[in-house]
Design a protein around this motif. Sequence first.
Motif, PDB file in Angstrom:
ATOM      1  N   VAL A  49     -37.283  -3.068 -34.459  1.00 44.84           N
ATOM      2  CA  VAL A  49     -36.289  -4.138 -34.587  1.00 44.84           C
ATOM      3  C   VAL A  49     -34.909  -3.578 -34.258  1.00 44.84           C
ATOM      4  O   VAL A  49     -34.417  -2.663 -34.927  1.00 44.84           O
ATOM      5  CB  VAL A  49     -36.308  -4.753 -36.004  1.00 44.84           C
ATOM      6  CG1 VAL A  49     -35.214  -5.808 -36.140  1.00 44.84           C
ATOM      7  CG2 VAL A  49     -37.677  -5.366 -36.291  1.00 44.84           C
ATOM      8  N   LYS A  50     -34.304  -4.118 -33.209  1.00 47.43           N
ATOM      9  CA  LYS A  50     -33.001  -3.626 -32.750  1.00 47.43           C
ATOM     10  C   LYS A  50     -31.889  -4.005 -33.721  1.00 47.43           C
ATOM     11  O   LYS A  50     -30.913  -3.278 -33.885  1.00 47.43           O
ATOM     12  CB  LYS A  50     -32.699  -4.229 -31.373  1.00 47.43           C
ATOM     13  CG  LYS A  50     -31.540  -3.571 -30.651  1.00 47.43           C
ATOM     14  CD  LYS A  50     -31.944  -2.217 -30.088  1.00 47.43           C
ATOM     15  CE  LYS A  50     -30.859  -1.618 -29.219  1.00 47.43           C
ATOM     16  NZ  LYS A  50     -31.249  -0.293 -28.697  1.00 47.43           N
ATOM     17  N   GLY A  51     -32.027  -5.162 -34.345  1.00 42.13           N
ATOM     18  CA  GLY A  51     -31.022  -5.606 -35.290  1.00 42.13           C
ATOM     19  C   GLY A  51     -31.253  -7.052 -35.678  1.00 42.13           C
ATOM     20  O   GLY A  51     -32.244  -7.674 -35.289  1.00 42.13           O
ATOM     21  N   ILE A  52     -30.325  -7.582 -36.448  1.00 43.23           N
ATOM     22  CA  ILE A  52     -30.401  -8.948 -36.940  1.00 43.23           C
ATOM     23  C   ILE A  52     -29.319  -9.779 -36.254  1.00 43.23           C
ATOM     24  O   ILE A  52     -28.183  -9.331 -36.084  1.00 43.23           O
ATOM     25  CB  ILE A  52     -30.186  -8.996 -38.471  1.00 43.23           C
ATOM     26  CG1 ILE A  52     -31.226  -8.133 -39.187  1.00 43.23           C
ATOM     27  CG2 ILE A  52     -30.247 -10.434 -38.982  1.00 43.23           C
ATOM     28  CD1 ILE A  52     -32.654  -8.577 -38.996  1.00 43.23           C
ATOM     29  N   ILE A  54     -32.246 -14.021 -37.643  1.00 42.92           N
ATOM     30  CA  ILE A  54     -33.430 -13.727 -36.837  1.00 42.92           C
ATOM     31  C   ILE A  54     -33.500 -12.238 -36.515  1.00 42.92           C
ATOM     32  O   ILE A  54     -32.506 -11.635 -36.101  1.00 42.92           O
ATOM     33  CB  ILE A  54     -33.412 -14.548 -35.528  1.00 42.92           C
ATOM     34  CG1 ILE A  54     -33.496 -16.041 -35.845  1.00 42.92           C
ATOM     35  CG2 ILE A  54     -34.533 -14.139 -34.596  1.00 42.92           C
ATOM     36  CD1 ILE A  54     -33.345 -16.934 -34.631  1.00 42.92           C
ATOM     37  N   SER A  55     -34.662 -11.650 -36.708  1.00 43.34           N
ATOM     38  CA  SER A  55     -34.892 -10.271 -36.292  1.00 43.34           C
ATOM     39  C   SER A  55     -35.064 -10.226 -34.780  1.00 43.34           C
ATOM     40  O   SER A  55     -35.790 -11.048 -34.212  1.00 43.34           O
ATOM     41  CB  SER A  55     -36.147  -9.707 -36.970  1.00 43.34           C
ATOM     42  OG  SER A  55     -35.990  -9.675 -38.370  1.00 43.34           O
ATOM     43  N   VAL A  56     -34.404  -9.262 -34.142  1.00 45.85           N
ATOM     44  CA  VAL A  56     -34.495  -9.119 -32.690  1.00 45.85           C
ATOM     45  C   VAL A  56     -35.257  -7.833 -32.368  1.00 45.85           C
ATOM     46  O   VAL A  56     -34.824  -6.732 -32.725  1.00 45.85           O
ATOM     47  CB  VAL A  56     -33.095  -9.102 -32.045  1.00 45.85           C
ATOM     48  CG1 VAL A  56     -33.206  -8.873 -30.533  1.00 45.85           C
ATOM     49  CG2 VAL A  56     -32.371 -10.418 -32.329  1.00 45.85           C
ATOM     50  N   ILE A  57     -36.384  -7.989 -31.714  1.00 42.48           N
ATOM     51  CA  ILE A  57     -37.296  -6.884 -31.438  1.00 42.48           C
ATOM     52  C   ILE A  57     -37.035  -6.331 -30.038  1.00 42.48           C
ATOM     53  O   ILE A  57     -36.943  -7.090 -29.077  1.00 42.48           O
ATOM     54  CB  ILE A  57     -38.755  -7.366 -31.546  1.00 42.48           C
ATOM     55  CG1 ILE A  57     -39.036  -7.861 -32.965  1.00 42.48           C
ATOM     56  CG2 ILE A  57     -39.732  -6.267 -31.151  1.00 42.48           C
ATOM     57  CD1 ILE A  57     -40.275  -8.741 -33.076  1.00 42.48           C
ATOM     58  N   ASP A  58     -36.905  -5.027 -29.934  1.00 40.36           N
ATOM     59  CA  ASP A  58     -36.744  -4.367 -28.638  1.00 40.36           C
ATOM     60  C   ASP A  58     -38.105  -4.344 -27.953  1.00 40.36           C
ATOM     61  O   ASP A  58     -38.974  -3.536 -28.289  1.00 40.36           O
ATOM     62  CB  ASP A  58     -36.218  -2.943 -28.854  1.00 40.36           C
ATOM     63  CG  ASP A  58     -35.908  -2.216 -27.546  1.00 40.36           C
ATOM     64  OD1 ASP A  58     -36.539  -2.539 -26.522  1.00 40.36           O
ATOM     65  OD2 ASP A  58     -35.047  -1.321 -27.565  1.00 40.36           O
ATOM     66  N   GLY A  82     -36.646 -12.945 -32.292  1.00 35.78           N
ATOM     67  CA  GLY A  82     -36.062 -12.771 -30.976  1.00 35.78           C
ATOM     68  C   GLY A  82     -36.647 -11.554 -30.287  1.00 35.78           C
ATOM     69  O   GLY A  82     -36.921 -10.539 -30.926  1.00 35.78           O
ATOM     70  N   PHE A  83     -36.825 -11.655 -28.971  1.00 36.32           N
ATOM     71  CA  PHE A  83     -37.310 -10.539 -28.166  1.00 36.32           C
ATOM     72  C   PHE A  83     -36.189 -10.107 -27.224  1.00 36.32           C
ATOM     73  O   PHE A  83     -35.761 -10.881 -26.366  1.00 36.32           O
ATOM     74  CB  PHE A  83     -38.553 -10.935 -27.370  1.00 36.32           C
ATOM     75  CG  PHE A  83     -39.703 -11.393 -28.234  1.00 36.32           C
ATOM     76  CD1 PHE A  83     -40.110 -10.654 -29.321  1.00 36.32           C
ATOM     77  CD2 PHE A  83     -40.373 -12.577 -27.947  1.00 36.32           C
ATOM     78  CE1 PHE A  83     -41.168 -11.074 -30.123  1.00 36.32           C
ATOM     79  CE2 PHE A  83     -41.435 -13.000 -28.730  1.00 36.32           C
ATOM     80  CZ  PHE A  83     -41.840 -12.245 -29.831  1.00 36.32           C
ATOM     81  N   LEU A  84     -35.715  -8.890 -27.394  1.00 31.33           N
ATOM     82  CA  LEU A  84     -34.668  -8.356 -26.534  1.00 31.33           C
ATOM     83  C   LEU A  84     -35.279  -7.892 -25.222  1.00 31.33           C
ATOM     84  O   LEU A  84     -36.205  -7.067 -25.220  1.00 31.33           O
ATOM     85  CB  LEU A  84     -33.967  -7.187 -27.233  1.00 31.33           C
ATOM     86  CG  LEU A  84     -32.853  -6.490 -26.446  1.00 31.33           C
ATOM     87  CD1 LEU A  84     -31.673  -7.444 -26.223  1.00 31.33           C
ATOM     88  CD2 LEU A  84     -32.405  -5.219 -27.172  1.00 31.33           C
TER      89      LEU A  84
END
Length: 305
Positions: A59-62, A70-74, A103-105
Amino acid sequence: MSGILDSVNQRTQLVGQNRLELLTFKLNRRQRYGINVFKVKEVLQCPKLTAMPNLHPLVKGIAHIRGQTISVIDMSLATGGRPIENTENCFVIISEFNRSVQGFLVSAVERIINMNWEDILPPPKGAGTGNYLTAVTEIDGELVEILDVEKILDEISPRHTEVSQTLRDEMIRDNPVTRRVLVADDSSVARKQVQRAIESIGCECILVKDGKEALTKLREMATEDSIYNQLDLVISDIEMPEMDGYTLTAAIRNDAKLKDLHVILHTSLSGVFNQAMVDRVGANAFIPKFNPDELGAAVKAAMPE
C-alpha cells in the motif's frame, strides 16, 4: 482522460452479451495490463497520498477521495516489479472488488477497448502458480495481461473463508448425504475460497477455471448419466475468459439435459444491473463475493429436501 471517464459511465450496456470493456494501463515497464471496466468506479490523476504506520508494504498510502478514505496499492510492486517512485504523473484506478473500494496506482492509463470474452484467454500453462495473471489477450499485436486482482487483495488483507459452526451443523444435519457442487472461477484464490467454504459444510467440489470449461464438463457428465444424479448445484463467477457466467447460465438453460440445474452467480461485480441480468439468463441467485455464511446459506437453500 475525459474520454475514458465517459466510457466508464456507459459501460453497463455490454452485460450479458459475453462482451466486456477492458481498460488498459501500464506500470513501470512496457508490458500492458488490463482491468474490466465494470470494476472501475473512477480514474484520476494520483492525489496526495498520506503514509501511515503499519500499512501493508504494497500500500503506497491513503487518499481522501470524495469523502472516502481509500488505500492506494502500488500495482507494480504488488505484481513483483519495482515500486512506482514518482507519483506526480501517475494515475489511480478506483475500483470496487468484493464489497470494498480501493485504489490501484499505475504509471499510465491508455484506453478502453470493447472486446468479446471469447478473445480473453486463460494464462499460458507455463506461467506457473505464482503469477498474478487471471487471463491474457492480444491487442494491436501485443500481449495484454489481465491481473488476478483478487489474489493481490487477498495477500494484502486475507479473507475469512470459514462458514460459521451453526450453519455447518445445520447443513450436515439436514443433508447427511454428500452433495456435489461445480465451481467455475478464473481466479485461483477465489476458487480456493469457495472450495474451503463449501467443503466445510460437507459438500464435494468440482473445480473449473471458466465458463467454457464448466459447460464442457457438464455436458460430458450428462452423457454418462442424468446430471441430477451427479450434481446438485453450479456456482459460477461472472467474469471469466472465453465464456462469462451469464452466457454459461443461458447455455445451461438452453440445454435439455442441464436446464433444471440450480445456478448461483457468485461475483465481485456489484451494481443494480446484476439482478436484472440474473433474471434474464435464468440464474437462481446472485451473491456478491465474499461472505462465507451468505454463500453457505445459498447452498443450503438450493439443496433438495
